[in-house]
Design a protein around this motif. Sequence first.
Motif, mmCIF file in Angstrom:
data_model
loop_
_atom_site.group_PDB
_atom_site.id
_atom_site.type_symbol
_atom_site.label_atom_id
_atom_site.label_comp_id
_atom_site.label_asym_id
_atom_site.label_seq_id
_atom_site.Cartn_x
_atom_site.Cartn_y
_atom_site.Cartn_z
ATOM 1 N N HIS A 1 2.138 2.332 -3.691
ATOM 2 C CA HIS A 1 1.250 2.119 -4.915
ATOM 3 C C HIS A 1 0.935 3.365 -4.541
ATOM 4 O O HIS A 1 0.383 4.257 -5.305
ATOM 5 N N ARG A 2 0.852 4.518 -2.879
ATOM 6 C CA ARG A 2 0.744 5.793 -2.686
ATOM 7 C C ARG A 2 1.861 6.394 -3.069
ATOM 8 O O ARG A 2 1.763 7.855 -3.441
ATOM 9 N N GLU B 1 2.860 5.847 -5.800
ATOM 10 C CA GLU B 1 3.157 6.573 -7.455
ATOM 11 C C GLU B 1 2.524 7.861 -7.577
ATOM 12 O O GLU B 1 3.408 8.421 -8.490
ATOM 13 N N ASN C 1 2.759 12.321 4.271
ATOM 14 C CA ASN C 1 1.130 12.452 3.936
ATOM 15 C C ASN C 1 0.520 11.185 2.917
ATOM 16 O O ASN C 1 -0.691 10.232 2.861
ATOM 17 N N SER C 2 1.591 11.269 2.187
ATOM 18 C CA SER C 2 1.738 10.100 0.885
ATOM 19 C C SER C 2 1.339 9.016 1.323
ATOM 20 O O SER C 2 0.503 8.061 0.749
ATOM 21 N N VAL C 3 2.823 8.655 2.015
ATOM 22 C CA VAL C 3 2.761 6.957 2.431
ATOM 23 C C VAL C 3 1.552 6.373 3.750
ATOM 24 O O VAL C 3 1.591 5.747 4.305
ATOM 25 N N GLY C 4 1.117 7.855 4.034
ATOM 26 C CA GLY C 4 0.330 7.897 5.611
ATOM 27 C C GLY C 4 0.705 7.598 6.833
ATOM 28 O O GLY C 4 1.956 6.795 6.701
ATOM 29 N N THR D 1 0.896 -1.328 0.110
ATOM 30 C CA THR D 1 0.047 0.125 -0.248
ATOM 31 C C THR D 1 0.659 1.409 -0.060
ATOM 32 O O THR D 1 0.345 2.994 -0.703
ATOM 33 N N VAL D 2 2.194 0.977 0.674
ATOM 34 C CA VAL D 2 2.962 2.021 0.925
ATOM 35 C C VAL D 2 3.630 2.670 -0.697
ATOM 36 O O VAL D 2 3.905 3.951 -0.719
#
Length: 227
Positions: free
Chosen positions: A102-103, A105, A141-144, A99-100
């Motif tokens: 993917h984020r 990208e 913020n993008s990866v969370g 998910t990281v």
Amino acid sequence: MKKEVQKESIAERTRVYIDAHPSVKDCISKDLINYSSLARLIMRDLNISNEEAVMIACRRYAVKLGRQDHENEILRVLRNSRLELKTKICIVTAKNDWTVLHRLEAIFKKLLNEKSIMQVIQGTQAITIIADEKLKAEVVNSVGPENVVKTRMNLVEISVKSPERISETSGVFAYLANNLADGGINVLESVSVFTDTIFIVDADDMMQAYSILSKCIESAEKMNPED
């Protein structure tokens, strides 16, 4: 037969020992070693009692190493290299999760459009993102935030820009890294991308690290053209 097997075993252990000690290996390749002293050192460290076998193994390996002149090849690359320095670099370490990736990208696409640079290194346990400090909040913020393991600020990126033949020359990265280590520099991250060899260090180590790498290039520039 048993005696011959023992000699082969000692020879292999001796070669492994020399390979594990780059400074010793370098002196052997340049014929700057006292083989009696080296044999006694290896015997002590490896708990070997057969000095003759160790001596023979050292000398035979020296013949092989003498045919290899990696340092001159490395210096030929470095004498046509140059340094670039970037300050205010940050490292964001995130969980190694699909998910990281993917984020990331989306932010990659944005940075490509803005011609900004970000390096991503995927390990078995974590993903390391090297970027400009001004991108830190956006990366987090993008990866969370929940996926962020650690962030480091106030770092410096020193890039060694080399000619394309670096890709065919073994040992350049190790040569530079060893010089930094000998100078007491703690390299936080490093990456090799085609002709760029990149080292990330703390801002407090910036001047010393830059000086060490500059001296590597300066010494290479002093080589004779025929060397």
